[in-house]
Every structure is written in C-alpha cells, then in structure tokens.
Design a protein around this motif. Structure first.
Motif, PDB file in Angstrom:
ATOM      1  N   PHE A 151     -17.308 -11.643  21.283  1.00 40.24           N
ATOM      2  CA  PHE A 151     -18.689 -11.169  21.321  1.00 40.24           C
ATOM      3  C   PHE A 151     -19.561 -12.067  22.190  1.00 40.24           C
ATOM      4  O   PHE A 151     -19.278 -13.249  22.385  1.00 40.24           O
ATOM      5  N   ALA A 195     -13.796  -6.389  17.045  1.00 33.98           N
ATOM      6  CA  ALA A 195     -14.053  -6.272  18.488  1.00 33.98           C
ATOM      7  C   ALA A 195     -13.070  -5.318  19.152  1.00 33.98           C
ATOM      8  O   ALA A 195     -13.451  -4.540  20.043  1.00 33.98           O
ATOM      9  N   ARG A 234     -23.238  -8.346  20.795  1.00 33.12           N
ATOM     10  CA  ARG A 234     -22.533  -7.237  21.437  1.00 33.12           C
ATOM     11  C   ARG A 234     -21.113  -7.647  21.824  1.00 33.12           C
ATOM     12  O   ARG A 234     -20.881  -8.811  22.211  1.00 33.12           O
ATOM     13  N   ARG A 235     -20.213  -6.700  21.696  1.00 32.77           N
ATOM     14  CA  ARG A 235     -18.850  -6.949  22.156  1.00 32.77           C
ATOM     15  C   ARG A 235     -18.880  -7.192  23.664  1.00 32.77           C
ATOM     16  O   ARG A 235     -19.577  -6.491  24.407  1.00 32.77           O
TER      17      ARG A 235
END
Length: 237
Positions: A216, A145, A234-235
C-alpha cells in the motif's frame, strides 16, 4: 491453523455476545469511526457508483457494512471472518437491516478467497492488533492487497502503540470503563486483559511500514481515540 484462525479463537460465543456493548466502551467514538470510514471510502471512490467492498474481520455487529450500505445504496459487500460466533452475530445484524441480499458471507480468512478477485475497496477494522507478530499482520495486508484493484482504497483501523509504553493513555482507558459503570476490580481485570491479550503495532510509523510492506501507499490518518487510530491507504498501482 493460521495466525488469523488462532486470533479468532479468542472470539467464542461468550465474547461475541458482549462484543457490541463492550466495543463501544473500549473505543470511545466507535460509531463515529465507522461513520467516518464510510465517508472516507465514499470520498475516495466517488458517490453514487456501484462498488464491491471487501470487509475483512466482519464478525460482530457488521457495523462496517451497515454504516457504509446506508450511505451508498449501490455498494455490495463480501464479509469475511474466521469466528463462527462472531460471524453469526454479523449475519443477524445484516438480516435485521435488510442487507443480507447485498452481502456475501464467507467464514474463513481473506486468503480463502479466490486470488483473482478484484474488489474496489476494503476495510480491516479492529483486527490487526489481535494478530500476533508482524508476519501475521503483514500477511493479511498482503492478502487484501492481492484482491484489490490497483489504486483501490483500504480503511485500516485498530490499536497502535505498546499499551505499557503509554501509562497515561492506559490509565485513561481504565477511567473510560469506570465512567461507564465498571467497579475497581473490573477495571483492573480489563486492564490486565488488554496488556496480555493483544499485540498492536508499536507506533504509527510501524502501521505505515506494515502497509508499505503489504503493498500500500503511505496512509492518511482520519480518526484517533486513545490507542486507536484509523487510516486510509491505497493499493500501490
């Protein structure tokens, strides 16, 4: 040694040599999972654009790179793995596919990469269940991340659920080996090895929790095969 380097010790030269064949038996749908992973990344990033992709745990046949590169010719890859024999196999497959010029090879872990890297996407396929304990799992997700742009997608794939907690799935996994020609003793040896040699997250919720703690957003599952699952997340921005 880090937990990731400890896990890499399982992948010596003998295991690297058998990896490409045996991984396709242990995971029914091995190629389909990688193909869909590439499609999910292309859908998330948008097709036809340049992108830098971090491939964590790239050792073996570098299938993540080979499959994604065929779909998106403008993507470039950084392939990271702490196992020398597994990374050597990946390098050979990349050279055979003409992808060595598009791929940076790093022997080590994600934590060895510069902290100011800003990748557009990442993959972590077949790695998490080889790391012992939640702390090691959480750490690699956090390391990834930190090196992703905000909102960048991660493909996470691997086994989840405690194997012994799902006896029917475990029996079917053994039948998969028998289906591919393994005899009774080999099937039992494979089953004993998986019970002792890996530590998967114990549920799909545990996967989601690890991703959340790693930085995330909630994941979306797009593939499943017995104990195996694949998700995109998704981060957090």
């Amino acid at each position: 040694m880090t937990a990731t380097h400890d896990a890499a010790g399982k992948f010596d030269a003998s295991r690297a040599g058998e990896y490409e064949q045996q991984s396709r038996i242990a995971l029914a749908g091995y190629d389909a999972c990688h193909e869909l992973a590439a499609c999910m990344l292309a859908a998330a990033l948008g097709t036809g654009r340049a992108a830098r992709i971090l491939v964590a745990g790239a050792g073996g046949g570098a299938r993540e790179v080979v499959t994604a590169a065929a779909l998106e010719p403008h993507w470039r890859f950084t392939a990271v793995d702490p196992s020398g024999p597994m990374l050597a196999l990946a390098v050979a497959r990349l050279a055979e596919s003409g992808l060595d010029a598009r791929t940076e090879i790093v022997r080590g872990t994600v934590s060895d990469l510069p902290p100011d890297e800003a990748f557009d996407a990442a993959t972590l396929i077949g790695v998490l269940h080889h790391l012992a304990g939640d702390d090691a799992k959480r750490a690699i997700l956090q390391d990834i991340a930190r090196r992703l742009r905000p909102g960048a997608p991660l493909i996470l794939a691997g086994n989840h659920q405690a194997y012994a907690s799902q006896p029917l799935l475990l029996a079917a996994w053994g039948e998969r080996w028998r289906q591919q020609g393994a005899g009774p003793e080999e099937v039992e040896a494979k089953r004993a090895k998986i019970l002792q040699g890996a530590d998967p997250p114990h549920s799909e919720q545990a996967v989601a929790d690890l991703l959340r703690e790693g930085g995330f957003e909630p994941p979306l599952r797009f593939f499943s095969s017995l104990f195996w699952g694949a998700w995109i997340a998704r981060r957090r921005r």
